[in-house]
Design a protein around this motif. Structure first.
Motif, mmCIF file in Angstrom:
data_model
loop_
_atom_site.group_PDB
_atom_site.id
_atom_site.type_symbol
_atom_site.label_atom_id
_atom_site.label_comp_id
_atom_site.label_asym_id
_atom_site.label_seq_id
_atom_site.Cartn_x
_atom_site.Cartn_y
_atom_site.Cartn_z
ATOM 1 N N ALA A 3 167.365 49.064 -67.878
ATOM 2 C CA ALA A 3 168.294 48.061 -67.342
ATOM 3 C C ALA A 3 169.716 48.322 -67.829
ATOM 4 N N SER A 4 169.851 48.814 -69.041
ATOM 5 C CA SER A 4 171.180 49.078 -69.600
ATOM 6 C C SER A 4 171.882 50.252 -68.915
ATOM 7 N N GLU A 5 171.150 51.025 -68.132
ATOM 8 C CA GLU A 5 171.713 52.178 -67.437
ATOM 9 C C GLU A 5 172.088 51.858 -65.990
ATOM 10 N N ALA A 6 171.928 50.600 -65.601
ATOM 11 C CA ALA A 6 172.166 50.194 -64.206
ATOM 12 C C ALA A 6 173.116 49.008 -64.143
ATOM 13 N N ASP A 7 173.753 48.866 -62.998
ATOM 14 C CA ASP A 7 174.468 47.631 -62.689
ATOM 15 C C ASP A 7 173.484 46.781 -61.897
ATOM 16 N N ILE A 8 173.072 45.669 -62.472
ATOM 17 C CA ILE A 8 172.073 44.813 -61.846
ATOM 18 C C ILE A 8 172.796 43.639 -61.197
ATOM 19 N N PHE A 9 172.610 43.515 -59.897
ATOM 20 C CA PHE A 9 173.292 42.479 -59.121
ATOM 21 C C PHE A 9 172.326 41.344 -58.802
ATOM 22 N N ILE A 10 172.622 40.164 -59.320
ATOM 23 C CA ILE A 10 171.846 38.956 -59.062
ATOM 24 C C ILE A 10 172.381 38.348 -57.767
ATOM 25 N N ILE A 11 171.487 38.153 -56.789
ATOM 26 C CA ILE A 11 171.885 37.631 -55.481
ATOM 27 C C ILE A 11 171.081 36.365 -55.189
ATOM 28 N N PRO A 12 171.626 35.199 -55.546
ATOM 29 C CA PRO A 12 170.928 33.933 -55.301
ATOM 30 C C PRO A 12 170.921 33.545 -53.819
ATOM 31 N N GLY A 13 170.174 32.503 -53.535
ATOM 32 C CA GLY A 13 170.105 31.966 -52.184
ATOM 33 C C GLY A 13 170.931 30.703 -52.028
ATOM 34 N N LEU A 14 170.562 29.904 -51.054
ATOM 35 C CA LEU A 14 171.249 28.656 -50.728
ATOM 36 C C LEU A 14 171.459 27.808 -51.985
ATOM 37 N N GLN A 38 179.236 33.927 -54.001
ATOM 38 C CA GLN A 38 179.566 33.694 -52.600
ATOM 39 C C GLN A 38 180.650 32.623 -52.501
ATOM 40 N N THR A 39 181.417 32.645 -51.433
ATOM 41 C CA THR A 39 182.497 31.680 -51.233
ATOM 42 C C THR A 39 181.966 30.263 -51.117
ATOM 43 N N ASP A 40 180.886 30.081 -50.369
ATOM 44 C CA ASP A 40 180.316 28.744 -50.159
ATOM 45 C C ASP A 40 178.805 28.831 -50.257
ATOM 46 N N TRP A 41 178.266 28.307 -51.348
ATOM 47 C CA TRP A 41 176.826 28.363 -51.577
ATOM 48 C C TRP A 41 176.055 27.379 -50.704
ATOM 49 N N SER A 42 176.671 26.274 -50.310
ATOM 50 C CA SER A 42 175.934 25.246 -49.567
ATOM 51 C C SER A 42 176.085 25.356 -48.049
ATOM 52 N N LYS A 43 177.068 26.121 -47.584
ATOM 53 C CA LYS A 43 177.243 26.345 -46.143
ATOM 54 C C LYS A 43 177.367 27.853 -45.914
ATOM 55 N N ALA A 68 167.301 39.785 -55.688
ATOM 56 C CA ALA A 68 167.616 38.720 -54.730
ATOM 57 C C ALA A 68 166.510 37.686 -54.656
ATOM 58 N N HIS A 69 166.931 36.439 -54.429
ATOM 59 C CA HIS A 69 165.981 35.340 -54.255
ATOM 60 C C HIS A 69 166.335 34.566 -52.994
ATOM 61 N N SER A 70 165.311 34.151 -52.261
ATOM 62 C CA SER A 70 165.432 33.258 -51.121
ATOM 63 C C SER A 70 166.406 33.802 -50.071
ATOM 64 N N LEU A 71 167.401 33.023 -49.675
ATOM 65 C CA LEU A 71 168.333 33.482 -48.649
ATOM 66 C C LEU A 71 169.063 34.744 -49.099
ATOM 67 N N GLY A 72 169.191 34.931 -50.403
ATOM 68 C CA GLY A 72 169.777 36.158 -50.930
ATOM 69 C C GLY A 72 168.990 37.393 -50.527
ATOM 70 N N LEU A 109 170.419 27.617 -41.544
ATOM 71 C CA LEU A 109 170.086 28.957 -42.032
ATOM 72 C C LEU A 109 169.630 29.896 -40.920
ATOM 73 N N ARG A 110 169.406 29.344 -39.748
ATOM 74 C CA ARG A 110 168.952 30.171 -38.620
ATOM 75 C C ARG A 110 170.006 31.190 -38.212
ATOM 76 N N SER A 111 171.264 30.990 -38.607
ATOM 77 C CA SER A 111 172.309 31.959 -38.275
ATOM 78 C C SER A 111 172.074 33.303 -38.970
ATOM 79 N N PHE A 112 171.184 33.347 -39.967
ATOM 80 C CA PHE A 112 170.848 34.604 -40.637
ATOM 81 C C PHE A 112 169.792 35.400 -39.867
ATOM 82 N N ALA A 113 169.233 34.816 -38.810
ATOM 83 C CA ALA A 113 168.272 35.535 -37.967
ATOM 84 C C ALA A 113 169.043 36.465 -37.037
ATOM 85 N N PRO A 114 168.431 37.534 -36.614
ATOM 86 C CA PRO A 114 167.087 37.992 -36.957
ATOM 87 C C PRO A 114 167.060 38.707 -38.309
#
Length: 184
Positions: A3-14, A38-43, A68-72, A109-114
């Motif tokens: 892990a110390s040899e990588a840049d680990i990016f945490i990508i949360p969801g809504l 993200q600029t807006d976590w709730s929208k 990444a988790h969920s919408l992330g 969240l349907r705007s993330f489809a497909p």
């Protein structure tokens, strides 16, 4: 890889991941981890979320690993093929939501489809629950196979967040450590 040899990016969801969420705990524990804000976590807006992921990951100074988790998850998968090849060495994807179904997620969240259904350009693990209210296990497993991910069945684990008892989530951290150790 360590892990110390990588840049680990945490990508949360809504609504982001709160202080007790496993992503926040991992970010605090792993020195090379940082959250993509993200600029807006709730929208959430797909174009904004995806472009932010691309921009931040392309700033990596070392091999990048996505967590990444969920919408992330959906946003990260949408960004995957637009990130310059070779930067991302792997992705750990947890609790993808079915953004293609009003039965599973809010209409906003349907705007993330497909959801992209092509092989990811790097190794990945998709952790899916049999009792996730935002996605049926079989739907997630099908996409995991299309992405070329190793699909991990987490049993009856809900959405694998704080509300489902996955604050520290040591089993997830162990699986992640084994996954990252195999990356090169």
């Amino acid at each position: 890889m360590k892990a110390s040899e990588a840049d680990i990016f945490i990508i949360p969801g809504l609504d982001n991941s709160g202080p007790g969420h496993w992503q926040t705990r991992w970010e605090d524990k792993i020195k090379s981890a940082r959250r993509i804000e993200q600029t807006d976590w709730s929208k959430p807006e797909p174009e904004s979320w995806v472009s932010t992921i691309i921009q931040e990951v392309e700033k990596a100074k070392r091999p990048a690993v996505l967590v990444a988790h969920s919408l992330g998850v959906v946003a990260a998968v949408k960004a995957a093929h637009a990130i310059r090849p070779g930067i991302v060495k792997g992705a750990y994807l947890v609790g993808m939501p079915n953004v293609e179904s009003d039965d599973h997620v809010p209409a906003t969240l349907r705007s993330f489809a497909p959801i992209p259904d092509v092989k990811l350009p790097f190794p990945s693990i998709l952790v899916a629950s049999r009792t996730d209210p935002y996605c049926h296990y079989d739907f997630a497993a099908d996409f995991g196979e299309k992405w070329g991910s190793l699909v991990v069945d987490s049993g009856e684990s809900g959405h694998m967040n704080e509300q489902s008892g996955h604050g520290p989530w040591p089993e997830g951290l162990m699986t992640f450590a084994k996954f990252i150790a195999k990356l090169s």
